[in-house]
Design a protein around this motif. Structure first.
Motif, PDB file in Angstrom:
ATOM      1  N   ARG A  48      54.060 -25.159  36.990  1.00  0.00           N
ATOM      2  CA  ARG A  48      53.705 -25.464  35.605  1.00  0.00           C
ATOM      3  C   ARG A  48      52.903 -26.750  35.604  1.00  0.00           C
ATOM      4  O   ARG A  48      52.994 -27.555  36.526  1.00  0.00           O
ATOM      5  N   GLN A  49      52.109 -26.938  34.566  1.00  0.00           N
ATOM      6  CA  GLN A  49      51.243 -28.109  34.480  1.00  0.00           C
ATOM      7  C   GLN A  49      51.603 -28.933  33.245  1.00  0.00           C
ATOM      8  O   GLN A  49      51.857 -28.383  32.184  1.00  0.00           O
ATOM      9  N   LEU A  50      51.605 -30.261  33.436  1.00  0.00           N
ATOM     10  CA  LEU A  50      51.892 -31.191  32.347  1.00  0.00           C
ATOM     11  C   LEU A  50      50.849 -32.294  32.333  1.00  0.00           C
ATOM     12  O   LEU A  50      50.363 -32.708  33.383  1.00  0.00           O
ATOM     13  N   GLN A  51      50.545 -32.778  31.146  1.00  0.00           N
ATOM     14  CA  GLN A  51      49.641 -33.918  30.991  1.00  0.00           C
ATOM     15  C   GLN A  51      50.525 -35.158  30.946  1.00  0.00           C
ATOM     16  O   GLN A  51      51.091 -35.493  29.916  1.00  0.00           O
TER      17      GLN A  51
ATOM     18  N   ALA B 196      44.560 -38.713  28.489  1.00  0.00           N
ATOM     19  CA  ALA B 196      43.860 -37.449  28.260  1.00  0.00           C
ATOM     20  C   ALA B 196      42.628 -37.274  29.136  1.00  0.00           C
ATOM     21  O   ALA B 196      42.212 -36.145  29.396  1.00  0.00           O
TER      22      ALA B 196
ATOM     23  N   GLU C 107      42.475 -37.968  32.283  1.00  0.00           N
ATOM     24  CA  GLU C 107      42.928 -37.668  33.637  1.00  0.00           C
ATOM     25  C   GLU C 107      43.286 -36.185  33.729  1.00  0.00           C
ATOM     26  O   GLU C 107      43.659 -35.565  32.731  1.00  0.00           O
ATOM     27  N   PRO C 108      43.212 -35.606  34.918  1.00  0.00           N
ATOM     28  CA  PRO C 108      43.567 -34.179  35.047  1.00  0.00           C
ATOM     29  C   PRO C 108      45.072 -33.962  34.895  1.00  0.00           C
ATOM     30  O   PRO C 108      45.878 -34.880  35.056  1.00  0.00           O
ATOM     31  N   MET C 109      45.447 -32.732  34.605  1.00  0.00           N
ATOM     32  CA  MET C 109      46.854 -32.384  34.459  1.00  0.00           C
ATOM     33  C   MET C 109      47.537 -32.418  35.830  1.00  0.00           C
ATOM     34  O   MET C 109      46.894 -32.220  36.859  1.00  0.00           O
ATOM     35  N   THR C 110      48.846 -32.653  35.834  1.00  0.00           N
ATOM     36  CA  THR C 110      49.629 -32.674  37.066  1.00  0.00           C
ATOM     37  C   THR C 110      50.354 -31.345  37.201  1.00  0.00           C
ATOM     38  O   THR C 110      50.973 -30.870  36.250  1.00  0.00           O
ATOM     39  N   THR C 111      50.280 -30.738  38.381  1.00  0.00           N
ATOM     40  CA  THR C 111      50.929 -29.461  38.644  1.00  0.00           C
ATOM     41  C   THR C 111      52.255 -29.710  39.350  1.00  0.00           C
ATOM     42  O   THR C 111      52.307 -30.389  40.371  1.00  0.00           O
TER      43      THR C 111
ATOM     44  N   ARG D 192      55.434 -32.114  43.360  1.00  0.00           N
ATOM     45  CA  ARG D 192      54.219 -32.059  42.563  1.00  0.00           C
ATOM     46  C   ARG D 192      53.013 -32.134  43.475  1.00  0.00           C
ATOM     47  O   ARG D 192      53.070 -32.649  44.583  1.00  0.00           O
TER      48      ARG D 192
END
Length: 107
Positions: A80-83, A87, A89-93, A105
């Motif tokens: 799953r991906q979260l910010q 905003a 910066e890229p999302m973290t998986t 992660r």
């Protein structure tokens, strides 16, 4: 924190003739400090699962091909991906191994 009763500004600590006192930065009000005032608040730390959404956060997520760094036998993981940063910066998986449940992660 103490506030001025006349103009409602925050009182700052300064040196006065009678020892340390709290002074208003905008008006001539002074409050003489007669004793030390301190207060401590101990906060309870949350578990990482509570911050990241708990067990129900992984309830309906997709699977992807990913090698588990712990068991190294499984090649499938939930993701799953979260910010978690700003905003721009890229999302973290985030991944969770299908077999052993180890979470990590993407770097």
């Amino acid at each position: 924190m103490l506030f001025c009763p006349y103009c409602s500004n925050n009182l700052t600590i300064g040196d006065g003739d009678d020892g340390p006192d709290k002074m208003c930065p905008t008006c001539p009000y002074k409050w003489v400090i007669t004793q030390q005032i301190s207060m401590r608040t101990h906060l309870q730390r949350k578990e990482v699962d509570d911050v990241m959404g708990g067990p129900e956060a992984w309830a309906k997520v997709d699977q992807a091909d990913a090698d588990c760094p712990k068991c190294q036998e499984c090649h499938r993981a939930y993701f799953r991906q979260l910010q978690i940063r700003s905003a721009d910066e890229p999302m973290t998986t985030f991944y969770k191994c299908v077999d052993c449940g180890h979470q990590w992660r993407e770097n």
